[in-house]
Design a protein around this motif. Sequence first.
Motif, PDB file in Angstrom:
ATOM      1  N   TYR A  57       0.855  -1.179   0.000  1.00 43.94           N
ATOM      2  CA  TYR A  57       0.000   0.000   0.000  1.00 43.94           C
ATOM      3  C   TYR A  57       0.893   1.232   0.000  1.00 43.94           C
ATOM      4  CZ  TYR A  57      -3.689  -3.233   1.255  1.00 43.94           C
ATOM      5  OH  TYR A  57      -4.578  -4.266   1.255  1.00 43.94           O
ATOM      6  N   THR A  58       0.477   2.251  -0.719  1.00 42.95           N
ATOM      7  CA  THR A  58       1.299   3.448  -0.791  1.00 42.95           C
ATOM      8  C   THR A  58       0.514   4.688  -0.385  1.00 42.95           C
ATOM      9  OG1 THR A  58       0.749   3.851  -3.112  1.00 42.95           O
ATOM     10  CG2 THR A  58       2.709   2.538  -2.684  1.00 42.95           C
ATOM     11  N   GLY A  59       1.270   5.650   0.057  1.00 40.11           N
ATOM     12  CA  GLY A  59       0.741   6.977   0.325  1.00 40.11           C
ATOM     13  C   GLY A  59       1.736   7.968  -0.246  1.00 40.11           C
ATOM     14  N   GLN A  60       1.255   9.083  -0.688  1.00 39.05           N
ATOM     15  CA  GLN A  60       2.143  10.091  -1.276  1.00 39.05           C
ATOM     16  C   GLN A  60       1.730  11.465  -0.769  1.00 39.05           C
ATOM     17  OE1 GLN A  60       3.531   9.550  -5.314  1.00 39.05           O
ATOM     18  NE2 GLN A  60       2.999  11.674  -5.784  1.00 39.05           N
ATOM     19  N   SER A  61       2.723  12.265  -0.406  1.00 46.11           N
ATOM     20  CA  SER A  61       2.449  13.576   0.162  1.00 46.11           C
ATOM     21  C   SER A  61       3.389  14.614  -0.439  1.00 46.11           C
ATOM     22  CB  SER A  61       2.646  13.528   1.676  1.00 46.11           C
ATOM     23  OG  SER A  61       2.421  14.797   2.258  1.00 46.11           O
ATOM     24  N   HIS A  62       2.815  15.757  -0.758  1.00 51.76           N
ATOM     25  CA  HIS A  62       3.608  16.901  -1.221  1.00 51.76           C
ATOM     26  C   HIS A  62       3.588  17.943  -0.112  1.00 51.76           C
ATOM     27  CE1 HIS A  62       5.439  19.744  -3.976  1.00 51.76           C
ATOM     28  NE2 HIS A  62       4.629  20.658  -3.462  1.00 51.76           N
ATOM     29  N   GLN A  63       4.755  18.399   0.284  1.00 51.39           N
ATOM     30  CA  GLN A  63       4.877  19.395   1.338  1.00 51.39           C
ATOM     31  C   GLN A  63       5.732  20.559   0.842  1.00 51.39           C
ATOM     32  OE1 GLN A  63       3.342  19.202   4.435  1.00 51.39           O
ATOM     33  NE2 GLN A  63       2.377  17.322   3.686  1.00 51.39           N
ATOM     34  N   LEU A  64       5.371  21.745   1.263  1.00 51.39           N
ATOM     35  CA  LEU A  64       6.062  22.970   0.863  1.00 51.39           C
ATOM     36  C   LEU A  64       6.364  23.794   2.102  1.00 51.39           C
ATOM     37  CD1 LEU A  64       6.894  25.121  -1.325  1.00 51.39           C
ATOM     38  CD2 LEU A  64       4.526  25.913  -1.206  1.00 51.39           C
ATOM     39  N   ASN A  65       7.564  24.309   2.176  1.00 49.27           N
ATOM     40  CA  ASN A  65       7.924  25.250   3.223  1.00 49.27           C
ATOM     41  C   ASN A  65       7.835  26.637   2.591  1.00 49.27           C
ATOM     42  OD1 ASN A  65       9.086  26.919   5.115  1.00 49.27           O
ATOM     43  ND2 ASN A  65      10.873  25.610   5.471  1.00 49.27           N
ATOM     44  N   PRO A  66       6.739  27.357   2.820  1.00 54.85           N
ATOM     45  CA  PRO A  66       6.543  28.642   2.146  1.00 54.85           C
ATOM     46  C   PRO A  66       7.539  29.714   2.583  1.00 54.85           C
ATOM     47  CG  PRO A  66       4.829  28.285   3.780  1.00 54.85           C
ATOM     48  CD  PRO A  66       5.638  27.026   3.714  1.00 54.85           C
ATOM     49  N   ILE A  67       8.192  29.516   3.704  1.00 52.36           N
ATOM     50  CA  ILE A  67       9.150  30.508   4.184  1.00 52.36           C
ATOM     51  C   ILE A  67      10.398  30.545   3.299  1.00 52.36           C
ATOM     52  CG2 ILE A  67      10.673  31.116   6.119  1.00 52.36           C
ATOM     53  CD1 ILE A  67       8.434  29.966   7.949  1.00 52.36           C
TER      54      ILE A  67
ATOM     55  N   THR B 108       7.983  15.926  -2.592  1.00 55.42           N
ATOM     56  CA  THR B 108       6.915  14.963  -2.794  1.00 55.42           C
ATOM     57  C   THR B 108       7.507  13.626  -2.389  1.00 55.42           C
ATOM     58  OG1 THR B 108       5.986  16.228  -4.616  1.00 55.42           O
ATOM     59  CG2 THR B 108       5.318  13.911  -4.450  1.00 55.42           C
ATOM     60  N   LEU B 109       6.884  12.965  -1.439  1.00 54.46           N
ATOM     61  CA  LEU B 109       7.416  11.731  -0.879  1.00 54.46           C
ATOM     62  C   LEU B 109       6.377  10.626  -0.997  1.00 54.46           C
ATOM     63  CD1 LEU B 109       9.513  11.303   2.273  1.00 54.46           C
ATOM     64  CD2 LEU B 109       7.395   9.988   2.102  1.00 54.46           C
ATOM     65  N   ARG B 110       6.809   9.467  -1.470  1.00 53.62           N
ATOM     66  CA  ARG B 110       5.947   8.284  -1.571  1.00 53.62           C
ATOM     67  C   ARG B 110       6.490   7.211  -0.640  1.00 53.62           C
ATOM     68  NH1 ARG B 110       5.710   5.701  -7.243  1.00 53.62           N
ATOM     69  NH2 ARG B 110       4.816   7.733  -7.713  1.00 53.62           N
ATOM     70  N   LEU B 111       5.619   6.677   0.188  1.00 56.77           N
ATOM     71  CA  LEU B 111       5.969   5.644   1.149  1.00 56.77           C
ATOM     72  C   LEU B 111       5.146   4.409   0.836  1.00 56.77           C
ATOM     73  CD1 LEU B 111       6.380   6.047   4.936  1.00 56.77           C
ATOM     74  CD2 LEU B 111       4.662   4.445   4.102  1.00 56.77           C
ATOM     75  N   SER B 112       5.781   3.253   0.834  1.00 52.24           N
ATOM     76  CA  SER B 112       5.077   1.987   0.603  1.00 52.24           C
ATOM     77  C   SER B 112       5.150   1.123   1.849  1.00 52.24           C
ATOM     78  CB  SER B 112       5.700   1.225  -0.566  1.00 52.24           C
ATOM     79  OG  SER B 112       5.564   1.946  -1.758  1.00 52.24           O
ATOM     80  N   LEU B 113       4.018   0.506   2.164  1.00 54.28           N
ATOM     81  CA  LEU B 113       3.907  -0.438   3.268  1.00 54.28           C
ATOM     82  C   LEU B 113       3.647  -1.816   2.699  1.00 54.28           C
ATOM     83  CD1 LEU B 113       1.478   1.166   5.905  1.00 54.28           C
ATOM     84  CD2 LEU B 113       3.934   0.786   6.137  1.00 54.28           C
TER      85      LEU B 113
END
Length: 175
Positions: free
Chosen positions: A46-56, A62-67
């Motif tokens: 199973y995978t999850g993917q997240s995009h994170q931004l540091n606006p400062i 963008t990180l994808r993690l698989s379980l």
Amino acid sequence: MSGLDSLYQQLILEHSKARSGGDLAKLPAAGTGAPATGQSRTEQSYTGQSHQLNPICGDEITLRLSLGTAGDGQAVTEIHWDGDGCAISMASASILSEMAPGMSPGVLRHTIDHFRELMRSRGKLEADEELLQDAAALAGVAKYPARVKCAMLAWVAAEDALRQAEASQGVSPAL
């Protein structure tokens, strides 16, 4: 600068250049959580993917993690990411992608929680080197509040991706 600080600085620079796991852009899109052809239900990933931004500062990842299954339960099988940012944020993502595979979701959450607590301590806490492994090299970042978000970016993305991967299999994370 002490010898240990110099060693930690070198480790951060090496990881920021030789980005372990930083190959997400070269991989196919994430699957839906259904077993791949020839894969049994017990081998399912199973995978999850997240995009994170540091606006400062503009760092982003963008990180994808698989379980997948490992022994008696679930474990992180891989982390891949793509990002752009300062040496601290890129090294942090690289270190995380090396250390997380093989961890159970609970151990990964505990590790993320400890890292977050360390980063928020403003340098007052010591890193648990056994738990954080090479990520302990980032402990000095806690003394610079403006850089803490840089170090935390990949960890926040991994936390979100883990939550998504567990949700895709109908698992509620333990609190």
